[in-house]
Design a protein around this motif. Structure first.
Motif, PDB file in Angstrom:
ATOM      1  N   ARG A  68      36.734  59.945  28.252  1.00 32.91           N
ATOM      2  CA  ARG A  68      36.687  58.485  28.159  1.00 32.91           C
ATOM      3  C   ARG A  68      35.242  57.976  28.242  1.00 32.91           C
ATOM      4  NH1 ARG A  68      41.796  59.879  28.541  1.00 32.91           N
ATOM      5  NH2 ARG A  68      43.398  58.258  28.643  1.00 32.91           N
ATOM      6  N   ASN A  69      34.696  58.017  29.431  1.00 38.93           N
ATOM      7  CA  ASN A  69      33.363  57.411  29.651  1.00 38.93           C
ATOM      8  C   ASN A  69      32.467  58.374  30.434  1.00 38.93           C
ATOM      9  OD1 ASN A  69      33.939  54.523  28.692  1.00 38.93           O
ATOM     10  ND2 ASN A  69      35.575  54.854  30.183  1.00 38.93           N
ATOM     11  N   PRO A  70      32.060  59.485  29.808  1.00 39.89           N
ATOM     12  CA  PRO A  70      31.266  60.483  30.541  1.00 39.89           C
ATOM     13  C   PRO A  70      29.913  59.963  31.012  1.00 39.89           C
ATOM     14  CG  PRO A  70      31.259  60.963  28.186  1.00 39.89           C
ATOM     15  CD  PRO A  70      32.278  59.871  28.403  1.00 39.89           C
ATOM     16  N   GLN A  71      29.455  58.879  30.408  1.00 43.27           N
ATOM     17  CA  GLN A  71      28.152  58.321  30.767  1.00 43.27           C
ATOM     18  C   GLN A  71      28.212  57.418  31.995  1.00 43.27           C
ATOM     19  OE1 GLN A  71      30.171  57.166  28.531  1.00 43.27           O
ATOM     20  NE2 GLN A  71      30.039  54.951  28.385  1.00 43.27           N
ATOM     21  N   LEU A  72      29.427  57.127  32.480  1.00 40.61           N
ATOM     22  CA  LEU A  72      29.588  56.198  33.594  1.00 40.61           C
ATOM     23  C   LEU A  72      30.100  56.910  34.840  1.00 40.61           C
ATOM     24  CD1 LEU A  72      31.309  53.186  31.765  1.00 40.61           C
ATOM     25  CD2 LEU A  72      28.886  53.436  32.333  1.00 40.61           C
TER      26      LEU A  72
END
Length: 358
Positions: free
Chosen positions: A182-186
């Motif tokens: 989903r949101n690996p950067q967050l």
């Protein structure tokens, strides 16, 4: 903007319900499509008597087919309360790709629009089922078509991954929102900050894992749902050998220890899981489906309850009757629908503040 808006609870009054007529042959192969169309016809037949239905279809031919099936299923159906829109679609999961509405807080400035849309990124649960580009554009279509202000948080989120009591508390799962697909950067903190900012939340209750056979990685609307501001329904397993037993017990323990923003505990109620193991397997090879009574839908004047298992169906209906005494409770047999790995809540999305549905 966190001081201006909040995500409404599902039991607050709707303008309409969004659905997508099923047409994806990969999701519904063979006679599965015809079988799920009958489930849709029953849902729409019931629902349109309580609130308008905004039904998205891919083509003119799909509209004609939907009208024909609806009329055959219910000769008394009022097609004037079913508002068809031809919009490019990938699949039926309106809950996950549809617009998540937010409502102006009662104590904020009246110059702010009463309703707005939050336009989260939809990537078909971690890019599992391409293409998904058309479904990802649906909130933008709503904003343009109905002239509604839209916020874009730049984060992947599905509507089935969250549930709120309308008073600043959000339920979700780590297995979905912290999944690297989903949101690996967050980070968890950054995800929580976005949820609080764009949905007006004060507190987030993080459950752990979801159900076996749930290709969304564990949506909350198969696990635990608010029945009112202070009460949460959560699913449990009675069989220690059941594949979902440990995960559901862990989630139950978290809920029992949770409190609202003022430190008050919630009332936690439980229902047993219906049978989730199927003969054969689904399209993605699973021998389980995410059949759950938590996948109910609250509409104006009615609650639609999925039915799967005669051992527990009546208990689910009785519980809804207890907590929604001002609404009719209608059970819908959903075995053919959940074979596609979603149920009533997954295919519906409540809409607010829309005056002209044409």
């Amino acid at each position: 903007m966190e001081k201006l808006y909040r995500m409404p609870a599902e039991w607050e009054n709707h303008s309409a319900t969004q659905l997508h007529w099923p047409a994806n042959r990969e999701t519904w192969p063979g006679d599965r499509l015809e079988r799920v169309e009958i489930v849709y016809a029953e849902i729409i037949s019931v629902l349109h008597r309580y609130e308008p239905v905004l039904l998205l279809v891919n083509t003119v031919e799909d509209r004609k087919r939907a009208e024909s099936i609806l009329k055959k299923f219910d000769p008394d159906i009022d097609l004037n309360r079913i508002h068809f829109h031809i919009v490019p679609l990938n699949d039926v999961w309106a809950r996950d790709c549809g617009p998540v509405f937010i409502k102006r807080r009662s104590d904020t400035l009246t110059t702010v629009p009463e309703y707005a849309i939050t336009n989260w990124i939809y990537n078909a649960w971690g890019q599992k089922y391409p293409p998904f580009d058309s479904d990802n554009k649906i909130p933008e279509w709503f904003a343009d078509h109905f002239s509604i202000y839209m916020f874009s948080p730049d984060m992947v989120l599905e509507g089935g991954a969250i549930d709120t009591n309308g008073k600043g508390v959000l339920l979700t799962t780590e297995s979905v929102l912290l999944n690297p697909n989903r949101n690996p950067q967050l980070t968890k903190a950054e995800i929580g900050k976005k949820l609080k900012r764009y949905l007006g939340m004060e507190k987030i209750i993080w459950l752990k894992k979801g159900l076996a056979g749930d290709d969304t990685d564990g949506h909350i609307d198969d696990l635990s749902r608010f029945l009112n501001e202070n009460t949460i329904l959560t699913m449990i397993c009675e069989d220690e050998n059941d594949v979902n037993y440990a995960a559901l017990n862990e989630n139950l323990d978290i809920l029992r220890k949770s409190t609202d923003p003022n430190g008050n505990p919630f009332q936690i109620l439980t229902l047993p899981m219906p049978k989730t193991r199927i003969e054969g397997s689904t399209v993605d090879g699973s021998e389980y489906v995410p059949a759950s009574y938590a996948n109910f839908y609250i509409a104006n004047g009615v609650v639609l309850v999925p039915l799967y298992d005669e051992r527990y169906d009546q208990a689910a209906i009785d519980l809804m009757s207890r907590f929604f005494p001002g609404r009719d409770i209608v059970g819908i047999e959903c075995s053919d629908l959940v074979w596609g790995q979603g149920s009533i809540h997954c295919i519906t999305q409540q809409l607010y503040g829309l005056e002209n549905l044409g």
